[in-house]
Design an enzyme around this catalytic site. Structure first.
Site, PDB file in Angstrom:
ATOM      1  N   ALA A   1      -3.580  -3.613  -3.638  1.00 58.78           N
ATOM      2  CA  ALA A   1      -2.461  -4.077  -4.304  1.00 58.78           C
ATOM      3  C   ALA A   1      -2.511  -4.970  -5.284  1.00 58.78           C
ATOM      4  CB  ALA A   1      -1.776  -4.749  -2.988  1.00 58.78           C
ATOM      5  N   GLY A   2      -1.536  -4.700  -6.504  1.00 60.78           N
ATOM      6  CA  GLY A   2      -1.595  -5.702  -7.471  1.00 60.78           C
ATOM      7  C   GLY A   2      -2.225  -5.514  -8.615  1.00 60.78           C
TER       8      GLY A   2
ATOM      9  N   ASN B   1      -1.738   2.240  -5.522  1.00 62.76           N
ATOM     10  CA  ASN B   1      -0.670   3.462  -5.541  1.00 62.76           C
ATOM     11  C   ASN B   1       0.535   3.288  -6.880  1.00 62.76           C
ATOM     12  OD1 ASN B   1       1.543   4.730  -2.917  1.00 62.76           O
ATOM     13  ND2 ASN B   1       1.675   5.094  -5.053  1.00 62.76           N
ATOM     14  N   THR B   2       1.106   2.155  -7.140  1.00 63.74           N
ATOM     15  CA  THR B   2       2.058   1.985  -7.987  1.00 63.74           C
ATOM     16  C   THR B   2       1.577   2.021  -9.422  1.00 63.74           C
ATOM     17  OG1 THR B   2       3.318   0.565  -6.420  1.00 63.74           O
ATOM     18  CG2 THR B   2       4.045   0.441  -8.771  1.00 63.74           C
TER      19      THR B   2
ATOM     20  N   GLY C   1       3.071  -3.675  -5.613  1.00 64.35           N
ATOM     21  CA  GLY C   1       4.132  -3.286  -6.415  1.00 64.35           C
ATOM     22  C   GLY C   1       4.104  -4.101  -7.711  1.00 64.35           C
TER      23      GLY C   1
ATOM     24  N   LYS D   1      -5.097   2.334   7.891  1.00 69.39           N
ATOM     25  CA  LYS D   1      -4.948   0.967   7.181  1.00 69.39           C
ATOM     26  C   LYS D   1      -3.793   0.354   7.954  1.00 69.39           C
ATOM     27  CE  LYS D   1      -2.705  -0.714   2.923  1.00 69.39           C
ATOM     28  NZ  LYS D   1      -2.073  -0.457   1.858  1.00 69.39           N
TER      29      LYS D   1
END
Lengths: 67, 260
Positions: free
Chosen positions: B188-189, B210-211, B162, B101
């Site tokens: 993301a997001g 992830n987050t 995040g 990535k």
């Protein structure tokens, strides 16, 4: 001799050390890691032959959690 | 459903890709990833702690590379050179592993991608034999350029890393998806399961997060919710939604046979 490891300078009594020997000295035996010496990757297969010299700069990295 | 996500010639049943950062400990990391059903997990490449590391557990013990496809990332890299160097180390670390990535960030405050450096790095990495899944902005032109360079998947942001702000520009994502001949994954997001479902309903091939899982009050439960959202969103996309109408004058129950 003095070697930079991950940005920190370290002193070793031996003036003639391979990367394999360094890994033992640093207590990293068995850890999965990759090593760059003076900006060039040293393949794992060459650890036992690759000699270190005074002033060498090493990056020793591993995989950690990340996104 | 038995349809698979193909990335760099390899099939995956799960369309949810997850990060391995920000968890309380490795036990929680493993439990959440199991609940997510993810087969591809991202990892970061960092300097090994020298000194008090003997006996310290490592991520690889909890997520054996034999069980998961590792996706080493370039998180924290702000230049093409740093990203390339990091992924070459990752390839050595993971025994010649090619799937990576690429992300090159623009500034530490927003973590917005620097697409100019990203393009420069992608060119070198593709030439060097890497299979590059590339994180980028939701700019359709940049996404197309990254495809043309030879990246194996393009991964536009839904919103900033995040942030948990969800999909801010579904229209751009739709343009990227329509124009792309390689898998498009939102990266993301995403903040909650609904966001993931919306991404899949737009036609994304997968979602990387992830987050949203790690920072949930109950990460393992959220991982399970995300798995279902991805599957539901994918099926909803494939099923094809009914057209939207302000009103229909076509009730679901028969208009004939009314009493009286």
């Amino acid at each position: 001799m003095e070697i930079y490891i991950n940005g920190n300078i370290r002193k070793f009594d031996s003036g003639n050390m391979t990367i394999s020997a360094l890994i033992v000295t640093l207590n990293l035996t068995g850890k999965r890691l990759a090593i760059e010496k003076n900006g060039e990757i040293v393949p794992r297969s060459q650890f036992s032959e690759e000699k270190l010299q005074d002033g060498d700069k090493l990056e020793i990295v591993g995989a950690v959690g990340g996104g | 459903m038995n349809e698979q996500l193909m990335i760099a010639g390899k099939p995956y049943y799960s369309r949810l890709l997850v990060g391995t950062g920000k968890y309380k400990d490795f036990t929680e990391t493993r439990a959440a990833i199991d609940a997510s059903g993810a087969q591809i997990v991202t990892v970061a490449i960092r300097r090994t702690n020298i000194g008090q590391t003997a006996g310290e557990p490592s991520l690889l013990e909890y997520l054996p590379p034999e069980e998961f496809t590792y996706l080493p990332n370039t998180a924290g890299c702000y230049s093409a050179d740093d990203a390339i160097r990091t992924l070459r180390l990752a390839r050595e670390l993971l025994d010649g592993h090619k799937l990576v990535k690429l992300e090159v960030l623009g500034d530490p405050k927003t973590l917005y991608p620097n697409v100019i450096e990203t393009i420069a790095a992608a060119k070198v990495l593709v030439k060097d034999g890497f299979d590059v899944m590339v994180y980028t902005s939701d700019d359709p032109i940049i996404a197309k350029q990254l495809e043309d360079i030879g990246c194996c998947a393009v991964m536009p942001l839904a919103s900033l890393i995040g942030s948990g702000m969800g999909i801010l520009n579904p229209w751009n994502l739709q343009i990227i998806i329509e124009n792309s001949n390689i898998p498009v994954l939102v990266d993301a997001g995403v903040g909650c399961a609904a966001d993931a479902a919306i991404a899949m309903e737009l036609g994304c091939d997968g979602v990387l997060m992830n987050t949203a899982i790690a920072a949930a009050r109950d990460p393992v439960l959220m991982a399970s919710a995300m798995k279902k959202a991805i599957e539901a969103g994918r099926e909803s996309f494939l099923a094809g939604r009914m057209p939207k109408k302000l009103y229909s004058a076509s009730p679901s129950s028969p208009t004939s046979g009314m009493i009286g």
